[in-house]
Design a protein around this motif. Structure first.
Motif, mmCIF file in Angstrom:
data_model
loop_
_atom_site.group_PDB
_atom_site.id
_atom_site.type_symbol
_atom_site.label_atom_id
_atom_site.label_comp_id
_atom_site.label_asym_id
_atom_site.label_seq_id
_atom_site.Cartn_x
_atom_site.Cartn_y
_atom_site.Cartn_z
ATOM 1 N N ALA B 130 -46.335 11.392 -4.125
ATOM 2 C CA ALA B 130 -45.533 12.617 -4.166
ATOM 3 C C ALA B 130 -45.732 13.417 -2.878
ATOM 4 O O ALA B 130 -44.783 14.000 -2.346
ATOM 5 N N GLY B 131 -46.965 13.438 -2.394
ATOM 6 C CA GLY B 131 -47.254 14.140 -1.139
ATOM 7 C C GLY B 131 -46.431 13.576 0.007
ATOM 8 O O GLY B 131 -45.837 14.321 0.792
ATOM 9 N N ASN B 132 -46.377 12.247 0.068
ATOM 10 C CA ASN B 132 -45.591 11.608 1.127
ATOM 11 C C ASN B 132 -44.113 11.975 1.004
ATOM 12 O O ASN B 132 -43.456 12.331 1.978
ATOM 13 N N GLU B 133 -43.622 11.892 -0.214
ATOM 14 C CA GLU B 133 -42.206 12.145 -0.440
ATOM 15 C C GLU B 133 -41.844 13.592 -0.090
ATOM 16 O O GLU B 133 -40.855 13.852 0.596
ATOM 17 N N LEU B 134 -42.676 14.522 -0.564
ATOM 18 C CA LEU B 134 -42.387 15.932 -0.306
ATOM 19 C C LEU B 134 -42.512 16.273 1.179
ATOM 20 O O LEU B 134 -41.761 17.094 1.697
ATOM 21 N N SER B 135 -43.466 15.650 1.854
ATOM 22 C CA SER B 135 -43.603 15.893 3.295
ATOM 23 C C SER B 135 -42.327 15.528 4.018
ATOM 24 O O SER B 135 -41.876 16.235 4.912
ATOM 25 N N GLN B 136 -41.762 14.389 3.615
ATOM 26 C CA GLN B 136 -40.506 13.944 4.225
ATOM 27 C C GLN B 136 -39.412 14.989 4.002
ATOM 28 O O GLN B 136 -38.692 15.353 4.911
ATOM 29 N N ARG B 137 -39.351 15.455 2.758
ATOM 30 C CA ARG B 137 -38.272 16.355 2.394
ATOM 31 C C ARG B 137 -38.444 17.732 3.029
ATOM 32 O O ARG B 137 -37.507 18.335 3.503
ATOM 33 N N LEU B 138 -39.687 18.240 3.021
ATOM 34 C CA LEU B 138 -39.931 19.601 3.502
ATOM 35 C C LEU B 138 -40.177 19.662 5.007
ATOM 36 O O LEU B 138 -40.098 20.726 5.608
ATOM 37 N N GLY B 139 -40.521 18.523 5.582
ATOM 38 C CA GLY B 139 -40.858 18.516 7.008
ATOM 39 C C GLY B 139 -42.210 19.140 7.270
ATOM 40 O O GLY B 139 -42.550 19.500 8.396
#
Lengths: 160, 268
Positions: B130-139
């Motif tokens: 989830a951390g990876n995914e959110l980092s992508q989304r939030l920048g």
């Protein structure tokens, strides 16, 4: 950032030096908003402090980069102090929230008065990982030479 | 037995046969002879495919292949140093168990030194993903409450899962997450560039050899964090592992450097 509002640690003279004057990292006020740890100055205890550091920063809802950086920095501070501490002595640490910053301070008794070399790699690690670093040395409550290190870290990017 | 480095004993020939005379040569050179080093190096280098082969056999068990190759190489060096050609056995029949023993010990000692409940392992994996995914989304790196909201789990679970990763070496989880191709990033050159950065540091002379001795990936991560000032999330993206893995590797690397810096001056 509002971190200078309190001015608590300005000029490297933290206000808890008064509290420090009793037990070093202060157990005088029975209850305040600090989280205190006291343990033998032994590298084996690092995982305990690291883990508390992670939880304290997570509770403040810092981003996961800030949380890991803070943990790494706490690790560095404690290692630095432990390797300079008098054998058999203890490390006193406390965590406190200061606006958007999560702060950590630790002190160790040293054989002679030593200061942290601010041109060392360890110092570079601390300044990279945190927003504020300070270190000072002086006699502790029992007159023994004591080395203190203080760090504070906000969220990544400095926004609240 | 799979098609393996275990060569037929005695009479058989194999891809390492040409190296055999070098063991006799090494045995004949007296201790302290400067020529020993070159012969020993040639033996180790020549047999490296053996260590790599064994590492590959273990590599699907959740530890990065490159880490296993390193461990296997240590086993190989031990085997080269301890092998006695006078005893008349083939080097491979001596080396293979030695190398495998080293790899097994690595699994036993480091990979699963602490038993973590399955629930926590899974939680850690979920949070890391989830951390990876959110980092992508939030920048940018997400906060625990953003991860909790995203996964629809209590924040306390996120705290717990974040900590779980530090208790044990969850290499397996992170290797599973990363897209593979370990150490493929050609960032090794950064070291040269960072000489200037290192020069500002008082203890750079004792530090440099320690940094050079780090595995490539660990060195790259260290340089990107402390000399390029990249965030852990940015580094994770660049290297192709999770942010949590970067964090763990940095913890380990800083510990290695600290130990080295404390010990080196004493030895000198």
């Amino acid at each position: 950032m509002t971190d200078s509002d309190r001015g608590v640690y300005d000029g490297g003279v933290p206000d808890n030096r008064a509290a420090t004057a009793a037990p070093r990292a202060g157990f005088t006020p029975a209850v305040d908003d600090r989280i205190r740890l006291r343990f033998a100055a032994d590298l084996l205890n690092l995982p305990v402090v690291r883990s508390v550091a992670g939880t304290v920063a997570a509770l403040q809802d810092h981003d996961i980069d800030a949380i890991s950086d803070f943990k790494l920095a706490v690790d560095e501070v404690c290692s630095t102090l432990i390797t300079r501490a008098v054998p058999g002595s203890e490390l006193e640490c406390s965590f406190v929230r200061d606006g958007d910053l999560v702060c950590f301070e630790a002190a160790a008794t040293t054989a002679a008065e030593v200061v942290v070399d601010t041109s060392s790699f360890g110092w570079r690690v601390l300044t990279t990982l945190t927003d504020r670093v300070d270190s000072w040395a002086g006699p502790g409550p029992d007159g023994q030479p004591t080395l203190h290190i203080y760090i504070a870290r906000g969220r990544t990017g400095g926004t609240a | 037995m799979s098609a393996a480095p275990t060569a037929p004993e005695g009479s058989g020939t194999h891809e390492y046969t040409h190296l055999a005379p070098k063991f006799a040569e090494l045995a004949e050179l007296p201790q302290g002879d400067p020529r020993r080093e070159a012969v020993r190096d040639a033996l180790v280098t020549g047999h490296l495919p053996l260590a790599e082969h064994i590492a590959t056999r273990f590599s699907h068990r959740g530890v990065a292949r490159e880490d296993l190759v390193q461990v296997g190489t240590v086993g190989l060096i031990n085997a080269v140093d301890r092998f006695d050609p006078a005893r008349g056995i083939d080097f491979l029949s001596y080396a293979v168990p030695t190398i495998m023993g080293e790899v097994r010990r690595y699994f036993r000692d480091t990979a699963w030194s602490v038993r973590v409940p399955r629930r926590l392992k899974e939680l850690h994996l979920t949070i890391s993903a989830a951390g990876n995914e959110l980092s992508q989304r939030l920048g940018r790196a997400p906060t625990p409450s953003e991860i909790a909201a995203h996964l629809d789990i209590p924040k306390e679970d996120v705290y717990e899962g974040l900590e779980a990763g530090q208790v044990y070496q969850s290499v397996s989880l992170d290797e599973a997450l990363s897209a593979g191709e370990p150490g493929s990033d050609p960032l090794a050159d950064t070291l040269g560039e960072d000489d200037a950065g290192l020069l500002g540091i008082e203890d750079h002379e004792s530090l440099r050899p320690l940094i050079e001795r780090l595995p490539e990936r660990e060195r790259t991560i260290l340089l990107l964090r402390f000399f390029k000032n990249m965030t852990q999330t940015q580094i994770a993206e660049r290297i192709g592992v999770s942010q949590m893995h970067v964090s763990r590797l940095l913890t380990k690397t800083l510990e290695t450097l600290r130990t080295g810096l404390v010990e080196e001056p004493g030895k000198g």
